[in-house]
Design an enzyme around this catalytic site. Structure first.
Site, PDB file in Angstrom:
ATOM      1  N   ASP A  60      -9.857  94.344 -70.741  1.00 27.27           N
ATOM      2  CA  ASP A  60      -9.060  95.201 -69.859  1.00 27.27           C
ATOM      3  C   ASP A  60      -7.911  94.423 -69.205  1.00 27.27           C
ATOM      4  OD1 ASP A  60     -11.111  96.927 -70.412  1.00 27.27           O
ATOM      5  OD2 ASP A  60     -11.612  97.370 -68.325  1.00 27.27           O
ATOM      6  N   HIS A 117     -11.836  90.680 -69.151  1.00 24.85           N
ATOM      7  CA  HIS A 117     -10.464  90.891 -68.684  1.00 24.85           C
ATOM      8  C   HIS A 117      -9.557  89.865 -69.335  1.00 24.85           C
ATOM      9  CE1 HIS A 117     -12.989  92.788 -65.617  1.00 24.85           C
ATOM     10  NE2 HIS A 117     -11.983  93.630 -65.464  1.00 24.85           N
TER      11      HIS A 117
HETATM   12 ZN    ZN Z   1      -8.930  97.047 -65.020  1.00 24.50          ZN
END
Ligand code: ZN
Length: 308
Positions: A109, A266
């Site tokens: 992400d 991430h």
């Molecule tokens: Zn996010």
């Protein structure tokens, strides 16, 4: 009768007329107030107004009489349904999951980031492994190239909203769609691929969207989109610095009994250790017998439950 007597009679009649008119008006006003309050309550609580209770009035009559639907319209009540005409995808998915198979989906992400995403793509290529990227909006040459690389190298690209600004995107369904569209259009314009899956910033249910998440999910589902939460957190965003050994440990030693893992990572700015950890994670998962694949809408989603 004397003139005086006539005057009294006329005065009495006039008073009677005034009193009955005032009473009638008061009743109408009271009725109207009740109805208006009911509408207000209904809109506040459920967004459902049952017209059947109010007889055979047409919407236009209601509109004219109370100005209520005018009020509803000016509030933008659900008019998002008719906007964002580009945000429709085929919901022709068919889940092909095999519950007996050990399979892991690596999801990243908040990228693309010119350093981290590039390194992650290099690693994935080296191990010939496909993953999923839920991207945000970037418009620099370096990141535009990365959107392309993600698609060209066989990974799945999904939307994570343009701004990732919780206060902004979760202000209303309209605000969410507006931000989502900006990211989706950017990806489609650069890669030629229109994203069909997405991930909510903060997950599908969080403290910022608790008042609006069900409505957003309903609207996105109506438009054919599928969203994915996760069942394994890599913990790579749990502090400003997380050692890569910790990330490796979280992924390899959490949920060992799960046959299907959707792992949250991430690859945004500042997540260097995520890229550092990836080779060991891939080797570890393969050693544990997991296949590693990219998400598609044919993978049954992992979704957080609705709050009670
Ligand atoms: Zn996010």
């Amino acid at each position: 009768m004397s003139v005086r007597a006539w005057k009294r009679v006329i005065t009495l009649v006039v008073i009677l007329i005034i009193v009955s008119l005032t009473a009638g008006l008061a009743m109408v006003t009271a009725d109207r107030k009740t109805l208006e309050n009911e509408f207000d309550e209904a809109m506040k609580n459920e967004h459902i107004v049952d017209l059947s209770e109010y007889g055979q009035m047409t919407r236009e009559e209601m509109d004219g009489l109370f100005g209520y639907f005018g009020k509803v319209k000016s509030n933008g009540f659900m008019d998002y349904q008719t906007k964002y005409s580009n945000l429709y995808v085929e919901n022709d998915f068919q889940f092909t999951d095999n519950p007996d198979e050990k399979i892991c989906y690596l999801t990243f992400d908040d990228g693309p980031d010119r350093n981290n995403t590039a390194r992650i793509l290099d690693t994935l290529k080296e191990y010939d492994v496909k993953a999923t990227f839920f991207v945000i909006y970037k418009d620099y040459k370096e990141e535009r190239e990365l959107y392309k690389r993600i698609v060209e190298e066989g990974h799945t690209i999904g939307v994570h909203t343009a701004s990732h600004n919780y206060n902004k995107i979760y202000a209303s369904v309209d605000a969410y769609l507006d931000d989502f569209e900006r990211c989706s259009d950017q990806v489609e314009q650069i890669t030629g691929v229109k994203p069909e899956i997405f991930r909510f910033p903060g997950g599908s249910v969080n403290s910022y969207n608790v008042g609006v998440y069900m409505e957003i999910i309903a609207e996105m589902t109506r438009r054919g989109y599928t969203y994915y939460d996760w069942n394994i957190g890599s913990g790579d965003a749990s502090a400003s610095y997380v050692a890569s050994s910790k990330i490796v440990d979280n992924v390899l030693n959490t949920g060992k009994s799960l046959n299907k893992k959707i792992v949250l990572f991430h690859d945004g700015t500042g997540h260097k250790t995520t890229a550092d950890a990836l080779p060991q994670i891939i080797e570890g998962l393969l050693a544990q017998g997991y296949k590693i694949e990219a998400l598609t809408k044919d993978v049954e989603p992992v979704c957080f439950g609705y709050m009670d």
